[in-house]
Structure formats: structure tokens, C-alpha cells
Design a protein around this motif. Structure first.
Motif, PDB file in Angstrom:
ATOM      1  N   ARG A  99      -4.912   1.054  -4.810  1.00  0.00           N
ATOM      2  CA  ARG A  99      -5.421   1.702  -6.018  1.00  0.00           C
ATOM      3  C   ARG A  99      -6.930   1.785  -5.957  1.00  0.00           C
ATOM      4  O   ARG A  99      -7.599   0.826  -5.565  1.00  0.00           O
ATOM      5  CB  ARG A  99      -5.031   0.892  -7.260  1.00  0.00           C
ATOM      6  N   ASP A 100      -7.468   2.924  -6.351  1.00  0.00           N
ATOM      7  CA  ASP A 100      -8.916   3.087  -6.454  1.00  0.00           C
ATOM      8  C   ASP A 100      -9.159   4.073  -7.587  1.00  0.00           C
ATOM      9  O   ASP A 100      -9.108   5.283  -7.382  1.00  0.00           O
ATOM     10  CB  ASP A 100      -9.470   3.601  -5.116  1.00  0.00           C
ATOM     11  N   GLY A 101      -9.406   3.555  -8.786  1.00  0.00           N
ATOM     12  CA  GLY A 101      -9.559   4.427  -9.950  1.00  0.00           C
ATOM     13  C   GLY A 101      -8.301   5.256 -10.119  1.00  0.00           C
ATOM     14  O   GLY A 101      -7.195   4.718 -10.115  1.00  0.00           O
ATOM     15  N   PRO A 102      -8.444   6.580 -10.249  1.00  0.00           N
ATOM     16  CA  PRO A 102      -7.273   7.425 -10.468  1.00  0.00           C
ATOM     17  C   PRO A 102      -6.452   7.655  -9.195  1.00  0.00           C
ATOM     18  O   PRO A 102      -5.379   8.243  -9.258  1.00  0.00           O
ATOM     19  CB  PRO A 102      -7.876   8.750 -10.945  1.00  0.00           C
ATOM     20  N   LEU A 103      -6.942   7.165  -8.054  1.00  0.00           N
ATOM     21  CA  LEU A 103      -6.187   7.332  -6.806  1.00  0.00           C
ATOM     22  C   LEU A 103      -5.168   6.211  -6.656  1.00  0.00           C
ATOM     23  O   LEU A 103      -5.508   5.031  -6.774  1.00  0.00           O
ATOM     24  CB  LEU A 103      -7.132   7.323  -5.603  1.00  0.00           C
ATOM     25  N   GLN A 104      -3.902   6.584  -6.445  1.00  0.00           N
ATOM     26  CA  GLN A 104      -2.851   5.605  -6.194  1.00  0.00           C
ATOM     27  C   GLN A 104      -2.108   6.004  -4.928  1.00  0.00           C
ATOM     28  O   GLN A 104      -1.741   7.172  -4.775  1.00  0.00           O
ATOM     29  CB  GLN A 104      -1.854   5.572  -7.357  1.00  0.00           C
ATOM     30  N   ILE A 105      -1.914   5.049  -4.060  1.00  0.00           N
ATOM     31  CA  ILE A 105      -1.171   5.312  -2.830  1.00  0.00           C
ATOM     32  C   ILE A 105      -0.056   4.280  -2.752  1.00  0.00           C
ATOM     33  O   ILE A 105      -0.285   3.098  -2.984  1.00  0.00           O
ATOM     34  CB  ILE A 105      -2.085   5.202  -1.596  1.00  0.00           C
ATOM     35  N   MET A 106       1.146   4.749  -2.460  1.00  0.00           N
ATOM     36  CA  MET A 106       2.269   3.822  -2.343  1.00  0.00           C
ATOM     37  C   MET A 106       2.887   3.921  -0.966  1.00  0.00           C
ATOM     38  O   MET A 106       3.028   5.021  -0.433  1.00  0.00           O
ATOM     39  CB  MET A 106       3.328   4.159  -3.381  1.00  0.00           C
ATOM     40  N   ILE A 107       3.208   2.776  -0.406  1.00  0.00           N
ATOM     41  CA  ILE A 107       3.802   2.734   0.926  1.00  0.00           C
ATOM     42  C   ILE A 107       5.188   2.122   0.803  1.00  0.00           C
ATOM     43  O   ILE A 107       5.342   1.006   0.307  1.00  0.00           O
ATOM     44  CB  ILE A 107       2.952   1.878   1.889  1.00  0.00           C
ATOM     45  N   SER A 108       6.205   2.855   1.236  1.00  0.00           N
ATOM     46  CA  SER A 108       7.570   2.342   1.200  1.00  0.00           C
ATOM     47  C   SER A 108       8.163   2.375   2.605  1.00  0.00           C
ATOM     48  O   SER A 108       8.010   3.357   3.330  1.00  0.00           O
ATOM     49  CB  SER A 108       8.416   3.199   0.257  1.00  0.00           C
ATOM     50  N   THR A 109       8.807   1.273   3.011  1.00  0.00           N
ATOM     51  CA  THR A 109       9.487   1.258   4.302  1.00  0.00           C
ATOM     52  C   THR A 109      10.998   1.343   4.087  1.00  0.00           C
ATOM     53  O   THR A 109      11.759   1.047   4.988  1.00  0.00           O
ATOM     54  CB  THR A 109       9.159  -0.021   5.093  1.00  0.00           C
ATOM     55  N   ASN A 110      11.410   1.747   2.875  1.00  0.00           N
ATOM     56  CA  ASN A 110      12.824   1.849   2.528  1.00  0.00           C
ATOM     57  C   ASN A 110      13.588   0.571   2.839  1.00  0.00           C
ATOM     58  O   ASN A 110      14.663   0.615   3.431  1.00  0.00           O
ATOM     59  CB  ASN A 110      13.442   3.067   3.213  1.00  0.00           C
ATOM     60  N   GLY A 111      12.977  -0.521   2.440  1.00  0.00           N
ATOM     61  CA  GLY A 111      13.645  -1.820   2.551  1.00  0.00           C
ATOM     62  C   GLY A 111      13.674  -2.399   3.954  1.00  0.00           C
ATOM     63  O   GLY A 111      14.327  -3.404   4.196  1.00  0.00           O
ATOM     64  N   ASN A 112      12.951  -1.785   4.901  1.00  0.00           N
ATOM     65  CA  ASN A 112      12.989  -2.261   6.284  1.00  0.00           C
ATOM     66  C   ASN A 112      11.941  -3.313   6.609  1.00  0.00           C
ATOM     67  O   ASN A 112      11.755  -3.651   7.765  1.00  0.00           O
ATOM     68  CB  ASN A 112      12.849  -1.083   7.258  1.00  0.00           C
ATOM     69  N   GLY A 113      11.225  -3.789   5.607  1.00  0.00           N
ATOM     70  CA  GLY A 113      10.269  -4.845   5.916  1.00  0.00           C
ATOM     71  C   GLY A 113       9.012  -4.758   5.083  1.00  0.00           C
ATOM     72  O   GLY A 113       8.159  -3.944   5.361  1.00  0.00           O
ATOM     73  N   PRO A 114       8.938  -5.641   4.055  1.00  0.00           N
ATOM     74  CA  PRO A 114       7.763  -5.635   3.194  1.00  0.00           C
ATOM     75  C   PRO A 114       6.484  -5.991   3.957  1.00  0.00           C
ATOM     76  O   PRO A 114       5.413  -5.483   3.656  1.00  0.00           O
ATOM     77  CB  PRO A 114       8.095  -6.703   2.149  1.00  0.00           C
ATOM     78  N   ARG A 115       6.610  -6.846   4.981  1.00  0.00           N
ATOM     79  CA  ARG A 115       5.431  -7.268   5.734  1.00  0.00           C
ATOM     80  C   ARG A 115       4.835  -6.069   6.498  1.00  0.00           C
ATOM     81  O   ARG A 115       3.625  -5.928   6.611  1.00  0.00           O
ATOM     82  CB  ARG A 115       5.819  -8.396   6.696  1.00  0.00           C
ATOM     83  N   LEU A 116       5.724  -5.208   7.013  1.00  0.00           N
ATOM     84  CA  LEU A 116       5.241  -4.015   7.714  1.00  0.00           C
ATOM     85  C   LEU A 116       4.507  -3.101   6.749  1.00  0.00           C
ATOM     86  O   LEU A 116       3.500  -2.484   7.103  1.00  0.00           O
ATOM     87  CB  LEU A 116       6.403  -3.255   8.350  1.00  0.00           C
ATOM     88  N   ALA A 117       5.010  -3.011   5.509  1.00  0.00           N
ATOM     89  CA  ALA A 117       4.345  -2.173   4.510  1.00  0.00           C
ATOM     90  C   ALA A 117       2.918  -2.659   4.287  1.00  0.00           C
ATOM     91  O   ALA A 117       1.986  -1.856   4.224  1.00  0.00           O
ATOM     92  CB  ALA A 117       5.135  -2.187   3.205  1.00  0.00           C
TER      93      ALA A 117
END
Lengths: 267, 267
Positions: free
Chosen positions: A122-140
Motif C-alpha cells: 500500500r502507498d496512499g491510494p495505490l494498492q497492490i495485491m499478490i495472490s499465489t492461489n493458496g500455493n504458498g503464503p511465503r512465496l507471496a
């Protein structure tokens, strides 16, 4: 595969059931949005972070000191997040949500979730989301780190300024859609393509005014310098990455050649 | 601010109302997920892309050759996307969805949307979404380009392999939660921290087997070379970025020194 979406929570009410670590993480996530929050958890089950958040944000978080009673708790609720240690109770709450057609996330029980949270930047109005579709939160998180290195940190400010510029432009040339709307969109797109992202961060009110007068009204794209800005920060950054190896290479080259020349002379 | 989430559409049914350009973009977005799709639009309103998608994915897309009739169309529907030129009709459909508590997105009418789509990067199981919270779609694409440059392109494959490795590990050491679950998670986290992301992409079945035998069973983290892999691609990539400026610097250094020496000798 999931569908990544930006859920709107303006004038919406989110219910968090539980008061432990995950519950307080959920409060953090929802506090970023425009939603109001209801927390249902017995007082003694709140951890210190949850207590702190409830105390600091009493205008937005309402705490109900009790266990989740039943379907009546879902009245006027638009989203439910369970964060309980008891998977059976979570399942029961999820089923009540399904009946009431309320989107629900049950922590640690992916099969019961209508949606997941992912690693976020998150940076002010910028939001970025990373999803690995359940294949590994650590990789995300590792991919998150990789992406963060690619960002200058000025993107959020730049987006805020572009948003303000667009508002000013709409005041100057109002109307929804139509020719005016298309012309506005075209000019904004050209501007966003020609300027460096970070250049927008420099814009103050006076510069925006002059950008609209010299740019929009004359149907051209002035440079940042034209409207009173200084040279682009991003380009400097990008070049800087090559400066160190360039300098190292140069000195190694000078040194090697000097050494060779020196020894050839001694012979 | 929105809440970025990964919406689950497994065994869910998404209704797209309309058959033009935006409708076919929506079909593309939903085809990535596990949902089945219903499209309501008169045949003559379908553009060529929509026609093509309906023909190619007839197992997943059901086309209803008619205008949207009324609330009965929402039976068994879990999400609605309107893509109509008629904002009034869109608004009516949105109100019907609200009554039925079905999440809805109305193209071009942000005020009516329960959720927005954003700029997206996809690589196998890896999904990245960029939202500027309505402050400029063009900026979102520019940030997307910036992020794409930070990715090696091997992340998706790496995530797939880590997912497979985790499945094999669960077969070897089954059980939900508890000590075994914690030990599994700890070992996977250590592995994900110590290996380069791209190293995982090299893993084949034999290498996974040896990783579990030499690693999990002995509670250690073997190197990629230990299990039969070749040297890390990512490190090579990262170094390569400095190689060109380093070489350029070197040759400029050699040339400059040689030139100076040459002219000093001529005197």
C-alpha cells in the motif's frame, strides 16, 4: 483460480468475530477501507493489539463484549470475517452467512471462504495485491519484496496528484461522457504517457493551474519544466543503478591499462 | 479505499449482461477463474470476440439470446457483471441484484459497483492486481509495466512447483495442524527463504523426492545442487544487469588511459 477485485466498503459494515491475533490483523485490513467495523468477542479474549485498535478507533470500531449469539448478529452486516480458534463454531457462522447471502472469510478454513486476503503493498491510494492461489503464503511475501524493489515509493503521491488534477480538469470542462469527456480522457492519457510517474508528485496547485492553462486549453502536453517543476527524479534513480558498476568498470580499466603501460616501460 | 480480495468462484455462476467489447473483456476475466458463465444478450448485439469466446468455451459459457428480463434471471447466480450502453437499465439490474444480495459490477458506473476490476498481471497461479482507487486507470497500467520489469517470468512456474512439493510433503507427513503441521510449515518456510524463487522452477519429480528425503527427513535444507539442479538462474539475471555497465566502464577506462599514454609519448 480466484478473481482479484477491489471490494467497495463505503457506507458498509464489516463484522469481525474474535479478538485474537488474526482478528486484530483483520481490523488493520478493514481500517484501511471506508467501512465501519463491529467486533464480537468477550472482553477477556481480546489481545493487546485488538484492545488498542478498539480504543484508538472508537468512532469506527464498535466492540460487543459477548460471544456470537446467532443469525440476529448478521442484521445490517455486509461482510463477515471469523477469526476463531474453534473451526466448528466458524463453520456454523459461515453457514448462517450463506443463508443471509453475506460474503464471509473464515480464517484458516480456506474451503469455507468466499474470498481470501493476499500479500499487499500500500502507498496512499495505490494498492497492490499478490495472490499465489493458496500455493504458498511465503512465496507471496517474497514476490512482494521483489515488487517493492521495483517501486520508487513516489507512486502513491503521484496517483494522488493525478486524481486532484483530474478533479480540477472536470471542474474546468464539466460533463459526463460525450465529446468533452472523450477529449478529457485523451488529454489525461497523453499526459500520463509522456510524463514520468514521479513527475506528478511535484505538482502543486499553481503548477496544476498552469498545466491546465498551457496544456489542456492549448491541447498540448507541456513538460514538467514548462510548468515550473525540476528535473525528473525517476530518470535519475534509474541511471543511478548503472552509475556504480560503470564507475567501477572505468577505474578497473584505467588501473589495468596504467599497470600494463608501466610494466612495458620498465622492460 | 477498497479492500483487495481474491474472490473464490469455484462451483459459482457468474452472469454477464451484454455482448459488446466490455462484456467480452469480462468473459476473459471470468474464464481465468473456475466459475461457469451465463451471458444474456441478443445474438445481434454480440461482437466478434464475444461470439468467438462463446463458441470456444461452450462447456463453460451458456449464451441466452435475449434481453435481460427481470429478477428471475438472477436465480442461482452468484455474481453479476453488467456491460450495457444503457445506464438506466444497468441501474435497474443493479437494484435487483441488491435485493437478491448478489455482488454486482456495473461497467462505467463506479457508484453502483460492489467491486471494481483493476490492472492485473497473471503468470500461472500468480495473480497481481493493481488498484489506484479510481484515481487513474492509465497510471495503473504504468505501474503494472514497472512491476512486470521486476519479475523474471519464472515466478508462476516456481509457485506451481512449490504447490506440488507441499502436496507431496503432506502425503509423506499427513495431518491437519498439530505438531506435524507446524513442523511442515516451518520446513517449507525455511526452504522458501533459503532458495531463490526461480530455483523451484527446476524441480522435477525425482528432485522433489530427493529434496524430501535429504531435506525433510533429515530436517535440513539441501541446496539446489544437492538435489541435482544447476546454478541459480535468478542470481545470474541480477548480475547480468550490472555486467553491461561494468564492461562499458572498463573499456572506456582502458581507452582513456591508452589515449593519454599515447599522447604523452608523442610529446
Amino acid at each position: 483460480m480466484s478473481l482479484l477485485v477491489a471490494w467497495q466498503l463505503k457506507d458498509r459494515r464489516v463484522l469481525i468475530v474474535g479478538g485474537g491475533e488474526i482478528a486484530s490483523q483483520r481490523m488493520d485490513s478493514i481500517l484501511v477501507t471506508d467501512a465501519s467495523i463491529a467486533v464480537i468477542a468477550p472482553e477477556h479474549r481480546l489481545n493487546s493489539r485488538a484492545r488498542q485498535l478498539i480504543a484508538c478507533h472508537h468512532a469506527r470500531i464498535t466492540h460487543h463484549d459477548r460471544l456470537f449469539l446467532g443469525p440476529s448478529e448478521l442484521h445490517n452486516i455486509d461482510m463477515v470475517l471469523t477469526a476463531l480458534d474453534d473451526p466448528e463454531r466458524s463453520r456454523e457462522i459461515v453457514l448462517m452467512c450463506r443463508d443471509a447471502r453475506i460474503p464471509v472469510n473464515a480464517a484458516d478454513i480456506p474451503d469455507l471462504c468466499d474470498f481470501y486476503f493476499g500479500a499487499q503493498i500500500r502507498d496512499g491510494p495505490l494498492q497492490i495485491m499478490i495472490s499465489t492461489n493458496g500455493n504458498g503464503p511465503r512465496l507471496a511475501s517474497r514476490i512482494k519484496e521483489r515488487l517493492q524493489r521495483a517501486l520508487s515509493g513516489g507512486e502513491g503521491e503521484a496517483i494522488t496528484k493525478v486524481g486532484r488534477l483530474r478533479t480540477l480538469l472536470k471542474q474546468k470542462a464539466p460533463g459526463i461522457g460525450g465529446d468533452q469527456g472523450r477529449r478529457r480522457m485523451k488529454w489525461m492519457t497523453r499526459l500520463c504517457n509522456e510524463w514520468e510517474l514521479e513527475d506528478f508528485a511535484q505538482l502543486d496547485n499553481a503548477m496544476m493551474k498552469s498545466l491546465l492553462e498551457d496544456g489542456w486549453e492549448k491541447d498540448r502536453i507541456p513538460s514538467l519544466q514548462d510548468v515550473g517543476g525540476t528535473c525528473s527524479t525517476r530518470r535519475y534513480h534509474q541511471n543511478f543503478h548503472s552509475t556504480i558498476p560503470l564507475a567501477v568498470g572505468f577505474f578497473v580499466g584505467v588501473f589495468t591499462t596504467a599497470l600494463i603501460t608501466f610494466f612495458r616501460h620498465r622492460k
